[in-house]
Design an enzyme around this catalytic site. Structure first.
Site, PDB file in Angstrom:
ATOM      1  CG  ASP A 155      -2.074   0.946   1.092  1.00 33.70           C
ATOM      2  OD1 ASP A 155      -3.229   0.487   0.988  1.00 33.70           O
ATOM      3  OD2 ASP A 155      -1.828   2.183   1.075  1.00 33.70           O
ATOM      4  CB  ILE A 156       0.753   4.290  -2.128  1.00 32.96           C
ATOM      5  CG1 ILE A 156       1.819   5.212  -2.667  1.00 32.96           C
ATOM      6  CG2 ILE A 156      -0.520   5.048  -1.781  1.00 32.96           C
ATOM      7  CD1 ILE A 156       1.469   5.803  -4.038  1.00 32.96           C
TER       8      ILE A 156
ATOM      9  CG  ASN B 234     -12.282  -0.969   3.711  1.00 35.05           C
ATOM     10  OD1 ASN B 234     -12.644  -1.439   4.787  1.00 35.05           O
ATOM     11  ND2 ASN B 234     -11.123  -0.347   3.569  1.00 35.05           N
TER      12      ASN B 234
ATOM     13  N   GLY C  72     -15.894   2.359   3.427  1.00 35.80           N
ATOM     14  CA  GLY C  72     -14.632   3.084   3.278  1.00 35.80           C
ATOM     15  C   GLY C  72     -13.844   2.706   2.043  1.00 35.80           C
ATOM     16  CD  GLN C  73     -14.761  -0.845  -2.957  1.00 36.76           C
ATOM     17  OE1 GLN C  73     -15.938  -1.073  -2.659  1.00 36.76           O
ATOM     18  NE2 GLN C  73     -14.129  -1.488  -3.912  1.00 36.76           N
TER      19      GLN C  73
ATOM     20  CG  HIS D 131      -8.507  -3.204  -2.429  1.00 36.12           C
ATOM     21  ND1 HIS D 131      -9.451  -2.529  -3.172  1.00 36.12           N
ATOM     22  CD2 HIS D 131      -8.353  -2.488  -1.287  1.00 36.12           C
ATOM     23  CE1 HIS D 131      -9.847  -1.446  -2.525  1.00 36.12           C
ATOM     24  NE2 HIS D 131      -9.200  -1.405  -1.374  1.00 36.12           N
ATOM     25  CG  LEU D 132      -7.651  -9.741   1.803  1.00 38.62           C
ATOM     26  CD1 LEU D 132      -8.140 -11.176   1.604  1.00 38.62           C
ATOM     27  CD2 LEU D 132      -6.274  -9.767   2.432  1.00 38.62           C
ATOM     28  CG  HIS D 133      -6.749  -3.115   3.037  1.00 38.15           C
ATOM     29  ND1 HIS D 133      -6.055  -1.931   2.880  1.00 38.15           N
ATOM     30  CD2 HIS D 133      -7.964  -2.898   2.465  1.00 38.15           C
ATOM     31  CE1 HIS D 133      -6.817  -1.040   2.237  1.00 38.15           C
ATOM     32  NE2 HIS D 133      -7.983  -1.615   1.982  1.00 38.15           N
TER      33      HIS D 133
HETATM   34  P1  5GP Z   1      -9.728   1.206   0.220  1.00 34.06           P
HETATM   35  O1  5GP Z   1      -9.875   2.501   0.975  1.00 34.06           O
HETATM   36  O2  5GP Z   1     -10.403   1.270  -1.131  1.00 34.06           O
HETATM   37  O3  5GP Z   1     -10.118  -0.024   1.003  1.00 34.06           O
HETATM   38  O4  5GP Z   1      -8.164   1.014  -0.020  1.00 34.06           O
HETATM   39  C1  5GP Z   1      -7.479   1.585  -1.095  1.00 34.06           C
HETATM   40  C2  5GP Z   1      -6.019   1.556  -0.726  1.00 34.06           C
HETATM   41  O5  5GP Z   1      -5.259   1.795  -1.888  1.00 34.06           O
HETATM   42  C3  5GP Z   1      -5.622   2.621   0.293  1.00 34.06           C
HETATM   43  O6  5GP Z   1      -5.097   1.988   1.457  1.00 34.06           O
HETATM   44  C4  5GP Z   1      -4.600   3.462  -0.447  1.00 34.06           C
HETATM   45  O7  5GP Z   1      -3.544   3.888   0.382  1.00 34.06           O
HETATM   46  C5  5GP Z   1      -4.138   2.525  -1.534  1.00 34.06           C
HETATM   47  N1  5GP Z   1      -3.696   3.207  -2.739  1.00 34.06           N
HETATM   48  C6  5GP Z   1      -4.317   4.248  -3.371  1.00 34.06           C
HETATM   49  N2  5GP Z   1      -3.633   4.588  -4.467  1.00 34.06           N
HETATM   50  C7  5GP Z   1      -2.559   3.749  -4.537  1.00 34.06           C
HETATM   51  C8  5GP Z   1      -1.470   3.630  -5.476  1.00 34.06           C
HETATM   52  O8  5GP Z   1      -1.363   4.350  -6.473  1.00 34.06           O
HETATM   53  N3  5GP Z   1      -0.554   2.667  -5.216  1.00 34.06           N
HETATM   54  C9  5GP Z   1      -0.641   1.844  -4.122  1.00 34.06           C
HETATM   55  N4  5GP Z   1       0.314   0.927  -3.967  1.00 34.06           N
HETATM   56  N5  5GP Z   1      -1.653   1.930  -3.237  1.00 34.06           N
HETATM   57  C10 5GP Z   1      -2.592   2.869  -3.441  1.00 34.06           C
END
Ligand code: 5GP
Ligand code: ZN
Length: 115
Positions: free
Chosen positions: A31-32, A88, A94-95, A101-103
């Protein structure tokens, strides 16, 4: 694949990512904006928007994601200490990226309940 999807662009190599592992079916990258020492995102290599779109025909991707998450937990050294899987869905969930995607989070004590 979806043209305007960030994670499809990572799959295609159009956007760089710190890739941890991949198979023919799933991709894992860091994750970034990591929320723990280990914070890896595991995604299917096909565009599935969210858990809402899972069905009998594509749920096998979730199985591949789960097995991949276990392999990574082992490699990251968090299998014994523990970790959290998070998926999410939608606004209240919170998506923010609409490619399922699975964190995989670990390497520190995580709080419960989430905010
Ligand atoms: P969500 O909030 O949809 O469950 O998670 C999306 C995740 O993607 C966030 O934790 C966010 O930091 C990550 N993310 C967003 N943009 C990028 C990117 O360009 N590269 C990477 N590696 N992660 C990203
Ligand atoms: Zn996508």
């Amino acid at each position: 694949m979806s043209d305007d999807c960030l994670f499809c662009k990572i799959i295609n190599g159009d956007i760089p990512a710190d890739i941890v592992a991949q198979t023919d079916h799933v991709l894992a990258f860091r994750d970034i904006n990591p929320q723990a020492k280990t914070h890896v995102l595991i995604i299917p290599k096909v565009h599935i928007q969210s858990t809402r779109e899972l069905n009998d025909d594509n749920v096998h991707y979730l199985m591949d994601m789960a097995v991949m998450a276990n392999n990574i937990a082992e490699n990251e050294g968090i299998m014994e200490s523990g970790y959290r899987w998070v998926i999410n869905t939608g606004d209240d969930g919170g998506q923010t990226v609409h490619h399922i995607h699975l964190h995989l989070l670990g390497g520190r004590k995580l709080h419960w309940p989430p905010g």
